[in-house]
Design a protein around this motif. Structure first.
Motif, PDB file in Angstrom:
ATOM      1  N   VAL A  50      -0.383 -10.850  61.466  1.00  0.00           N
ATOM      2  CA  VAL A  50       0.496 -10.127  60.555  1.00  0.00           C
ATOM      3  C   VAL A  50       1.837  -9.867  61.235  1.00  0.00           C
ATOM      4  O   VAL A  50       2.012 -10.159  62.422  1.00  0.00           O
ATOM      5  CB  VAL A  50      -0.142  -8.794  60.100  1.00  0.00           C
ATOM      6  N   ARG A  51       2.774  -9.314  60.481  1.00  0.00           N
ATOM      7  CA  ARG A  51       4.083  -8.987  61.029  1.00  0.00           C
ATOM      8  C   ARG A  51       4.224  -7.464  61.120  1.00  0.00           C
ATOM      9  O   ARG A  51       3.560  -6.736  60.386  1.00  0.00           O
ATOM     10  CB  ARG A  51       5.191  -9.580  60.146  1.00  0.00           C
ATOM     11  N   TYR A  52       5.114  -7.018  62.006  1.00  0.00           N
ATOM     12  CA  TYR A  52       5.290  -5.592  62.238  1.00  0.00           C
ATOM     13  C   TYR A  52       6.751  -5.211  61.992  1.00  0.00           C
ATOM     14  O   TYR A  52       7.668  -5.893  62.460  1.00  0.00           O
ATOM     15  CB  TYR A  52       4.877  -5.235  63.666  1.00  0.00           C
ATOM     16  N   PHE A  53       6.949  -4.121  61.282  1.00  0.00           N
ATOM     17  CA  PHE A  53       8.297  -3.683  60.927  1.00  0.00           C
ATOM     18  C   PHE A  53       9.118  -3.362  62.165  1.00  0.00           C
ATOM     19  O   PHE A  53      10.312  -3.653  62.219  1.00  0.00           O
ATOM     20  CB  PHE A  53       8.209  -2.453  60.005  1.00  0.00           C
ATOM     21  N   SER A  54       8.488  -2.779  63.168  1.00  0.00           N
ATOM     22  CA  SER A  54       9.187  -2.445  64.411  1.00  0.00           C
ATOM     23  C   SER A  54       8.181  -2.376  65.554  1.00  0.00           C
ATOM     24  O   SER A  54       6.964  -2.473  65.348  1.00  0.00           O
ATOM     25  CB  SER A  54       9.928  -1.110  64.288  1.00  0.00           C
ATOM     26  N   ASP A  83      -4.635  -9.964  66.673  1.00  0.00           N
ATOM     27  CA  ASP A  83      -4.236 -11.329  67.000  1.00  0.00           C
ATOM     28  C   ASP A  83      -2.748 -11.458  66.687  1.00  0.00           C
ATOM     29  O   ASP A  83      -2.350 -11.391  65.515  1.00  0.00           O
ATOM     30  CB  ASP A  83      -5.023 -12.355  66.180  1.00  0.00           C
ATOM     31  N   LEU A  84      -1.930 -11.640  67.714  1.00  0.00           N
ATOM     32  CA  LEU A  84      -0.488 -11.722  67.509  1.00  0.00           C
ATOM     33  C   LEU A  84      -0.060 -13.125  67.100  1.00  0.00           C
ATOM     34  O   LEU A  84      -0.746 -14.117  67.386  1.00  0.00           O
ATOM     35  CB  LEU A  84       0.249 -11.317  68.782  1.00  0.00           C
ATOM     36  N   ARG A  85       1.089 -13.203  66.458  1.00  0.00           N
ATOM     37  CA  ARG A  85       1.697 -14.482  66.113  1.00  0.00           C
ATOM     38  C   ARG A  85       2.451 -15.015  67.327  1.00  0.00           C
ATOM     39  O   ARG A  85       2.679 -14.300  68.315  1.00  0.00           O
ATOM     40  CB  ARG A  85       2.678 -14.295  64.952  1.00  0.00           C
ATOM     41  N   GLU A  86       2.872 -16.271  67.260  1.00  0.00           N
ATOM     42  CA  GLU A  86       3.700 -16.820  68.334  1.00  0.00           C
ATOM     43  C   GLU A  86       5.109 -16.254  68.284  1.00  0.00           C
ATOM     44  O   GLU A  86       5.805 -16.200  69.292  1.00  0.00           O
ATOM     45  CB  GLU A  86       3.745 -18.352  68.237  1.00  0.00           C
ATOM     46  N   ASP A  87       5.527 -15.851  67.082  1.00  0.00           N
ATOM     47  CA  ASP A  87       6.848 -15.255  66.933  1.00  0.00           C
ATOM     48  C   ASP A  87       6.737 -14.030  66.031  1.00  0.00           C
ATOM     49  O   ASP A  87       5.674 -13.702  65.525  1.00  0.00           O
ATOM     50  CB  ASP A  87       7.832 -16.264  66.330  1.00  0.00           C
ATOM     51  N   ASP A  88       7.832 -13.332  65.849  1.00  0.00           N
ATOM     52  CA  ASP A  88       7.878 -12.179  64.952  1.00  0.00           C
ATOM     53  C   ASP A  88       6.806 -11.152  65.317  1.00  0.00           C
ATOM     54  O   ASP A  88       6.057 -10.671  64.476  1.00  0.00           O
ATOM     55  CB  ASP A  88       7.713 -12.633  63.505  1.00  0.00           C
ATOM     56  N   THR A  89       6.702 -10.840  66.608  1.00  0.00           N
ATOM     57  CA  THR A  89       5.730  -9.860  67.086  1.00  0.00           C
ATOM     58  C   THR A  89       6.471  -8.711  67.769  1.00  0.00           C
ATOM     59  O   THR A  89       7.637  -8.847  68.150  1.00  0.00           O
ATOM     60  CB  THR A  89       4.749 -10.483  68.091  1.00  0.00           C
TER      61      THR A  89
END
Length: 414
Positions: free
Chosen positions: A162-166, A186-192
């Motif tokens: 998922v993505r995180y606002f901040s 589980d983090l993404r490769e980007d936008d973390t």
């Protein structure tokens, strides 16, 4: 059908719960008796995300029309697995809010293929759901947690790509879950987030996955004193600050850290440990409660890593030597035979299991050494690799001819 139709509603609903939601809904055409029974289902599952555009439109119309009329006072679970580019955010929001209004206990949402510039944002009311016990989110969902959030019943949370606002989003969300016991991130490769902070006194199970080439995250901090199960898959160089986990029972570490000292120092009370580490284990660590050890052999230094772990684990009973899923051996260096025999070989080890055994000289020397010194060994099971230069029978003969400290040891070859 007449005999079944004569059963009480409660029993018929239990029968409908055994089939997919789409099938349960289709029973409404059978007769007047069945027309509205599905509306009492406490578990609803809608998807899959790969349905055609026309099927998605039918699903949207169906949910818009019927979900607000659902009759179950308590929804045990509500699951959406959708290609969100084919649904308007306002539709999905309405469905989630309707589910929440039915004292929702478990929500699972997997949303994919959204506009990268416009990920789906969950309705703020969800973060104040008093009844929610399980929350599983995956895909193109942006977490934007309000400061007034409160999830007093939540015990299980899974956040998958998922993505995180901040950077403050995840710590804020966790602080609103006083009973949280099971967490998967589980983090993404980007936008973390650049900072990953998990400070949860009640947490008992934690799984963290930080993928390769994640250059955004600077590091993570873990304060989880009640933790019993810990899984970390992290292939990046950044800092990690981890407080001691005195109640830890099982740990799975697949890591590429520049300094493994803090990580290892926090898990020394563990009873079952699976480990693959690019960094060499330092001296001075003691695993006095470790009973089951699994070591991955993909690293060049893995043989010496293995014996450092054996030396540190005086009460070890079972040793598994293998390749973790997806790992490929880089070829084992010559190992340095210990000047003193590890205490566990003399006092406690009972079982040896070696998977993907090739019969290479370095591997054979390790097995022979263990057989020679493990006084209480009961079984030694060797599973050969599928790509061998010698036959199984030849390898078995080599090992059978080696001396064994335990007369009761059974040598098995698979």
């Amino acid at each position: 059908m007449d005999i079944i139709s004569g059963l009480p509603d409660e029993l018929l609903i239990k029968i409908l719960m055994l089939v997919p939601t789409k099938v349960a809904v289709s029973t409404s055409i059978l007769s007047k008796r069945w027309e509205y029974l599905w509306m009492w289902l406490p578990k609803l599952d809608y998807g899959p995300r790969n349905c055609s555009e026309s099927e998605c439109e039918k699903l949207r119309c169906f949910l818009d029309r019927n979900l607000p009329l659902h009759r179950a006072p308590v929804l045990e679970s509500f699951r959406l697995d959708l290609c969100c580019s084919r649904f308007k955010p306002e539709n999905i929001n309405m469905w989630v809010l309707t589910a929440v209004s039915h004292c929702l206990r478990e929500l699972e949402m997997m949303l994919y293929e959204s506009d990268p510039a416009k990920p789906f944002v969950l309705p703020s009311n969800l973060y104040a759901c008093k009844s929610l016990v399980v929350l599983k989110l995956g895909g193109d969902i942006l977490l934007d947690v309000p400061t007034m959030a409160s999830l007093p019943s939540l015990k299980t949370m899974k956040l998958q790509s998922v993505r995180y606002f901040s950077d403050k989003t995840l710590p804020l969300l966790l602080s609103k879950c006083p009973l949280l016991e099971d967490l998967v991130v589980d983090l993404r490769e980007d936008d973390t987030p650049r900072y990953l902070g998990v400070v949860v006194p009640s947490l008992q199970s934690l799984s963290l996955y930080i993928p390769y080439n994640n250059h955004i995250i600077d590091g993570f901090v873990l304060v989880t004193p009640a933790l019993k199960y810990f899984k970390l898959m992290d292939y990046n160089e950044h800092y990690c600050l981890i407080e001691n986990m005195p109640n830890l029972i099982e740990a799975y570490l697949d890591v590429d850290c520049p300094d493994i000292k803090d990580l290892i120092g926090s898990i020394t009370s563990v009873k079952r440990l699976s480990i693959c580490s690019k960094d060499m284990l330092g001296e001075g660590f003691v695993f006095n409660q470790l009973e089951h050890l699994e070591v991955c052999l993909c690293m060049e230094h893995s043989s010496n890593q293995l014996f450092r772990l054996l030396k540190a684990s005086s009460n070890l009973k079972r040793l598994d030597i293998s390749l973790m899923r997806g790992h490929v051996s880089q070829g084992m260096d010559d190992w340095n035979q210990p000047t003193t025999v590890p205490e566990c070989l003399l006092s406690s080890m009972q079982n040896l299991n070696w998977s993907s055994y090739t019969g290479e000289p370095q591997e054979r020397e390790i097995v022979v050494y263990i057989l020679k010194h493990a006084v209480h060994l009961k079984t030694a099971t060797i599973k050969s690799s599928s790509e061998l230069g010698v036959t199984k029978s030849d390898m078995l003969k080599e090992l059978e001819l080696s001396s064994r400290a335990s007369a009761a040891c059974q040598l098995m070859f698979e």
